[in-house]
Design an enzyme around this catalytic site. Structure first.
Site, PDB file in Angstrom:
ATOM      1  N   GLU A 107       0.857  -1.194   0.000  1.00  0.00           N
ATOM      2  CA  GLU A 107       0.000   0.000   0.000  1.00  0.00           C
ATOM      3  C   GLU A 107       0.887   1.235   0.000  1.00  0.00           C
ATOM      4  O   GLU A 107       2.104   1.152   0.171  1.00  0.00           O
ATOM      5  CB  GLU A 107      -0.961  -0.017   1.204  1.00  0.00           C
ATOM      6  CG  GLU A 107      -2.079  -1.046   1.018  1.00  0.00           C
ATOM      7  CD  GLU A 107      -3.086  -1.092   2.154  1.00  0.00           C
ATOM      8  OE1 GLU A 107      -3.004  -0.263   3.079  1.00  0.00           O
ATOM      9  OE2 GLU A 107      -3.954  -1.978   2.107  1.00  0.00           O
ATOM     10  N   HIS A 221      -9.268   9.815   2.411  1.00  0.00           N
ATOM     11  CA  HIS A 221      -8.853   8.732   1.514  1.00  0.00           C
ATOM     12  C   HIS A 221      -9.134   9.190   0.086  1.00  0.00           C
ATOM     13  O   HIS A 221     -10.230   9.674  -0.204  1.00  0.00           O
ATOM     14  CB  HIS A 221      -9.634   7.451   1.840  1.00  0.00           C
ATOM     15  CG  HIS A 221      -8.982   6.219   1.301  1.00  0.00           C
ATOM     16  ND1 HIS A 221      -8.895   5.957  -0.051  1.00  0.00           N
ATOM     17  CD2 HIS A 221      -8.375   5.177   1.921  1.00  0.00           C
ATOM     18  CE1 HIS A 221      -8.258   4.800  -0.227  1.00  0.00           C
ATOM     19  NE2 HIS A 221      -7.929   4.316   0.960  1.00  0.00           N
ATOM     20  N   ARG A 263      -0.835   9.091   1.396  1.00  0.00           N
ATOM     21  CA  ARG A 263      -2.263   9.288   1.159  1.00  0.00           C
ATOM     22  C   ARG A 263      -2.653  10.766   1.081  1.00  0.00           C
ATOM     23  O   ARG A 263      -3.498  11.156   0.292  1.00  0.00           O
ATOM     24  CB  ARG A 263      -3.022   8.596   2.292  1.00  0.00           C
ATOM     25  CG  ARG A 263      -4.441   8.349   1.978  1.00  0.00           C
ATOM     26  CD  ARG A 263      -5.045   7.447   3.014  1.00  0.00           C
ATOM     27  NE  ARG A 263      -4.751   6.058   2.767  1.00  0.00           N
ATOM     28  CZ  ARG A 263      -5.132   5.071   3.581  1.00  0.00           C
ATOM     29  NH1 ARG A 263      -5.783   5.347   4.678  1.00  0.00           N
ATOM     30  NH2 ARG A 263      -4.847   3.832   3.290  1.00  0.00           N
ATOM     31  N   HIS A 321     -11.670   9.768   6.244  1.00  0.00           N
ATOM     32  CA  HIS A 321     -11.430   8.334   6.431  1.00  0.00           C
ATOM     33  C   HIS A 321     -10.914   8.003   7.822  1.00  0.00           C
ATOM     34  O   HIS A 321     -11.323   7.024   8.416  1.00  0.00           O
ATOM     35  CB  HIS A 321     -10.414   7.891   5.372  1.00  0.00           C
ATOM     36  CG  HIS A 321     -10.080   6.438   5.395  1.00  0.00           C
ATOM     37  ND1 HIS A 321     -11.026   5.458   5.171  1.00  0.00           N
ATOM     38  CD2 HIS A 321      -8.903   5.786   5.610  1.00  0.00           C
ATOM     39  CE1 HIS A 321     -10.455   4.263   5.245  1.00  0.00           C
ATOM     40  NE2 HIS A 321      -9.166   4.434   5.530  1.00  0.00           N
ATOM     41  N   ARG A 356      -1.341   9.273   8.659  1.00  0.00           N
ATOM     42  CA  ARG A 356      -1.180   7.854   8.987  1.00  0.00           C
ATOM     43  C   ARG A 356      -0.714   7.046   7.777  1.00  0.00           C
ATOM     44  O   ARG A 356      -1.236   7.198   6.670  1.00  0.00           O
ATOM     45  CB  ARG A 356      -2.524   7.292   9.466  1.00  0.00           C
ATOM     46  CG  ARG A 356      -2.515   5.818   9.770  1.00  0.00           C
ATOM     47  CD  ARG A 356      -3.864   5.383  10.283  1.00  0.00           C
ATOM     48  NE  ARG A 356      -4.898   5.569   9.293  1.00  0.00           N
ATOM     49  CZ  ARG A 356      -5.297   4.643   8.429  1.00  0.00           C
ATOM     50  NH1 ARG A 356      -4.748   3.443   8.453  1.00  0.00           N
ATOM     51  NH2 ARG A 356      -6.248   4.898   7.566  1.00  0.00           N
TER      52      ARG A 356
END
Ligand code: SIN
Length: 467
Positions: A107, A221, A263, A321, A356
């Site tokens: 990811e 997100h 992200r 998110h 994060r």
């Protein structure tokens, strides 16, 4: 001891506290309405042959844009491989590769494939299945279907919880209370969270006088399905990990290969492209027929929306998110109010900093939930005190502030917008705990003058840019 919440953090805490008696307080059965069950991507842990906790720590610190608490990062990440063994012991069935080894996905901003997943994209649901079964086998855990409404504090320390069960008010004395209530996504119009994720735990903690931290850091997100539902279904970052790319209506891959950047960076790029008038899609066609087996839940989500990802790009937009901020806790999960603990998304341990790293949240929820459960069980139970007769606080009205939060506290903020949000929320705060929480978030955002991680303010220089 009372645990409020029925997701991964709460269940891990209850199991770790055993055989100490625990009341698991949640309005619905454990798992129902919990964001944990919706988690697609997985659980990050450095268990690969070419991986190490040191590399995972490095990636986490880099994504956190200079605002992580390094000691907490080191402790939580180091606990990852042991947690995987614990989960396997509880009967979690992670996906394996052809030779029976744990299958590891990639990811965004991870330098190694290290995301454990289950049933392709149903990792949270599988972990919850196993934990709920383990809780049912544990006689020291009693489930009480009730809604926590107030944390009672006496002499500066936790004394218990007032809860409601229908019209009845329950007075539950306890010297140790854990908040494991999840996040705040549902304070926004576009959110990947369950509708109940309105920051209830933060409201309880704030009313109890606990210190809250980093409230301005809200992760958006980049690839929620562009739908018209109250919660937007997530199209996991793991799909990009398998090779999907973001394109616009002309088929241009406008991220120029940066699809697996952190992200916050990707969310801002998608937001900017959409603000410039483009439509954005996730093009997963190159994954081909494997899409259906690797991502069965996402395939179903797409099918319901009339999309076949094997031959059609998926329309996406950013959505709230994850909340990096929360109740400030120490290494044992204890807040600034003695006896009040927090774990999972409601807590701010310092693991995530300003942004994060993907799939670090299940790791944190499980590791820190268990740490808090053990710490609470080790404290003296104390004498039960009688809780005061008092009026319950008003119910939060999240709908009243969703427009303000979405307009002014989203992916890209402006100084004028933040000022407007503070003024509007100040007017709504009396009598609405959701507006009080929104106000604290807006004030924290206004106070942070530079852009960093997920807090991006137009026209301000980025102090620490996530690489
Ligand atoms: C995802 O699957 O993209 C979400 C995982 C996460 O939020 O960590």
């Amino acid at each position: 001891m009372i645990i409020i919440g029925g997701g991964i953090a709460g269940l891990m805490a209850a199991l770790a506290a055993a055989p100490a008696p625990v009341v698991l307080l949640n309005p619905v059965a454990p798992g129902e309405g919990a964001a944990s069950v919706w988690s697609q991507g997985g659980l990050a842990a450095a268990v690969g042959a070419d991986d190490s906790p040191a590399l995972h720590i490095r990636d986490t610190l880099k994504a956190g844009a200079g605002l992580c608490a390094p000691q907490m990062v080191a402790e939580i990440i180091a606990a990852g491989p042991g947690l995987v063994d614990t989960m396997l012991g509880y009967g979690v069935r992670f996906d394996t590769d052809g030779s029976g080894r744990l299958a590891l996905g990639l990811e965004a901003a991870h330098s190694r494939p290290r995301i454990l997943h289950a049933n392709g994209d149903q990792t949270g649901a599988e972990i919850m299945r196993a934990l709920i079964a383990a809780v049912r086998r544990t006689p020291s855990i009693r489930f009480l279907p009730a809604q926590a409404r107030h944390i009672c504090v006496s002499g500066g320390a936790v004394a218990g919880v007032l809860a409601t069960q229908g019209d009845e008010v329950l007075r539950l004395p306890a010297r140790q209370v854990l908040l494991a209530t999840g996040g705040i996504g549902a304070l926004f119009r576009d959110s990947t969270n369950p509708p109940g994720a309105v920051g209830f735990g933060l409201m309880l903690a704030a009313a109890a006088g606990a210190r809250l931290k980093d409230l301005e850091f809200i992760q958006f997100h980049p690839t929620a399905l562009a739908a018209n539902t109250p919660s937007l279904p997530l199209i996991s970052e793991a799909v990009r990990g398998e090779g999907a790319v973001l394109i616009d209506e002309h088929g241009d891959a406008f991220l120029n290969g940066g699809d697996l950047a952190p992200r916050d960076t990707v969310a801002r790029a998608v937001f900017a492209h959409q603000t410039a008038g483009h439509q954005v899609f996730l093009d997963a066609r190159r994954i081909g027929a494997r899409f259906a087996t690797r991502f069965p839940a996402i395939s179903e989500i797409c099918a319901k929306a009339g999309i076949n990802p094997q031959n059609q790009p998926i329309p996406v937009r950013p959505a709230a998110h994850y909340h990096m901020g929360g109740v400030a806790v120490d290494a044992s999960g204890q807040s600034s109010v003695p006896g009040l603990f927090a774990a999972g998304e409601v807590a701010c341990t310092g693991l995530h900093g300003a942004n994060r790293l993907a799939s670090n949240s299940l790791l944190e929820a499980a590791v820190c939930g268990a740490v808090a459960g053990r710490a609470m069980a080790a404290l003296p139970v104390g004498n039960a005190s009688t809780l005061p007769e008092m009026a319950l606080p008003p119910e939060p009205n999240a709908a009243a502030i969703r427009g303000i939060m979405s307009e002014h506290l989203g992916v890209l903020r402006t100084p004028a917008g933040l000022q407007r949000a503070v003024a509007q929320l100040q007017a709504l705060a009396p009598g609405n705990p959701a507006a009080e929480l929104g106000l604290r978030i807006a004030q924290a955002a206004l106070a942070r003058k530079t852009s960093v991680g997920a807090h991006a303010v137009q026209g301000t220089a980025a102090l620490h840019q996530a690489a």
